[in-house]
Design an enzyme around this catalytic site. Structure first.
Site, short mmCIF file in Angstrom:
data_model
loop_
_atom_site.label_atom_id
_atom_site.label_comp_id
_atom_site.label_asym_id
_atom_site.label_seq_id
_atom_site.Cartn_x
_atom_site.Cartn_y
_atom_site.Cartn_z
N ARG A 148 0.87 -1.17 0.00
CA ARG A 148 0.00 0.00 0.00
C ARG A 148 0.91 1.22 0.00
O ARG A 148 2.02 1.19 0.53
CB ARG A 148 -0.89 0.03 1.25
CG ARG A 148 -1.79 -1.19 1.42
CD ARG A 148 -2.55 -1.12 2.75
NE ARG A 148 -3.46 -2.23 2.93
CZ ARG A 148 -3.14 -3.36 3.58
NH1 ARG A 148 -1.93 -3.50 4.11
NH2 ARG A 148 -4.03 -4.32 3.71
N LYS A 171 -1.63 -2.53 8.24
CA LYS A 171 -2.74 -2.07 9.06
C LYS A 171 -2.68 -2.71 10.44
O LYS A 171 -2.34 -3.88 10.58
CB LYS A 171 -4.07 -2.40 8.38
CG LYS A 171 -4.31 -1.59 7.11
CD LYS A 171 -5.68 -1.88 6.53
CE LYS A 171 -5.95 -1.00 5.31
NZ LYS A 171 -7.29 -1.27 4.73
N TYR A 274 -9.46 -11.34 -5.88
CA TYR A 274 -8.51 -11.43 -6.99
C TYR A 274 -8.78 -12.64 -7.89
O TYR A 274 -8.29 -12.68 -9.02
CB TYR A 274 -7.08 -11.44 -6.46
CG TYR A 274 -6.72 -10.09 -5.89
CD1 TYR A 274 -6.52 -9.00 -6.73
CD2 TYR A 274 -6.64 -9.89 -4.52
CE1 TYR A 274 -6.24 -7.75 -6.23
CE2 TYR A 274 -6.36 -8.64 -4.00
CZ TYR A 274 -6.16 -7.57 -4.86
OH TYR A 274 -5.89 -6.33 -4.36
#
Length: 293
Positions: A148, A171, A274
């Site tokens: 990210r 995260k 995905y």
């Protein structure tokens, strides 16, 4: 219980990103203002503990009249629930209403050649060599390691000198180890050699022009400009590079569990999207290549 205290709670106790803190705090302010008008009374902790499903439906109806989409309304409701849970306590019963139904979109991958061209074009836009090397390294890292953009910005210069892997903090401050392709490692090394600012342990690896930590907004702006110059779709964003990393790995035989670990997803369900991406990509190839498609 103020919105400022809620923001501190999100940052300190829930480990939420700066973007989430801003968005959730703004929702708390909107809810407080709405309830004061809707109920015609002062809004304090005791009053927030009496909020009913009808109050929340009225709040969402007001927000929808202001142009909120289903996806945005669902996020707004999530923020409201988090705020009320903070005020009345997570163990207390909260008013429950049905969240708007959101159709989950399938992220579109970027072709490997386009990902490389994007990184190179962003670098070529700089006249200063170390800034060019920085943008090339950052964008190759997003695509080559599936980070990210916030994870890349948070990398510590203590990771230098680089080995075959790098430790990433994702995260919730969860750490994972991701492999570095030689081309990515070489780009970061080249940047570190040119960077005029000291790169020591406890300092940001990627720096802004004045030496402070690189802001993710600068990365997004660089990608947006390169995307326009190259004529790539609007959905070509820094996060799309991460999507492409996942899609291309899946297409080359990586299983979902491996992909989950590399991406740092807490839940396998977040990774399963995905499989749809890969199927959509195959259909695009089929339609483009098959004479009867």
């Amino acid at each position: 219980m103020t919105a400022a205290a809620f923001a501190d709670h999100l940052r300190r106790d829930r480990l939420r990103s700066a973007h989430t803190v801003r968005a959730y705090t703004a929702t708390a302010h909107r809810l407080i203002a709405f309830l004061g008008e809707h109920r015609g009374e002062a809004v304090d902790g005791a009053m927030l503990g009496t909020v009913q499903p009808g109050d929340l439906r009225a709040f969402l109806a007001r927000r929808r009249s202001e142009g909120l989409t289903n996806a945005s309304a669902a996020r707004e409701l999530s923020a409201v629930r988090t705020f009320l849970g903070f005020v009345v306590g997570d163990d207390a019963p909260l008013p429950r209403i049905q969240a708007p139904r959101v159709k989950r979109g399938v992220p579109r991958p970027i072709a490997p050649a386009d990902a490389r061209s994007l990184a190179e074009d962003a670098a070529d836009a700089h006249d200063v060599p170390w800034l060019a090397a920085r943008d090339l390294a950052v964008l190759l890292l997003l695509y080559g390691a599936g980070l990210r953009v916030g994870e890349a910005m948070a990398l510590d210069a203590g990771a230098l000198p680089l080995g075959e892997t790098i430790t990433v903090t994702g995260k919730g401050r969860k750490q994972r180890v991701v492999p570095l392709l030689p081309v990515v490692r070489d780009a970061i090394v080249r940047y570190s050699e040119l960077c005029p600012w000291p790169l020591g342990k406890g300092q940001a690896l990627f720096r802004g022009a004045k030496g402070g930590p690189l802001d993710s907004a600068i990365v997004r702006r660089a990608v947006r400009a390169a995307r326009v110059r190259l004529g790539l779709p609007e959905k070509t964003t820094p996060h799309a590079l991460r999507h492409s990393f996942a899609t291309h790995l899946l297409g080359r035989g990586a299983d979902l569990r491996q992909l989950q670990e590399l991406l740092g997803h807490a839940s396998l369900s977040s990774t399963q999207i995905y499989t749809a991406v890969d199927a959509a990509h195959l259909m695009d190839v089929y339609r483009a290549a098959h004479p009867r498609a």
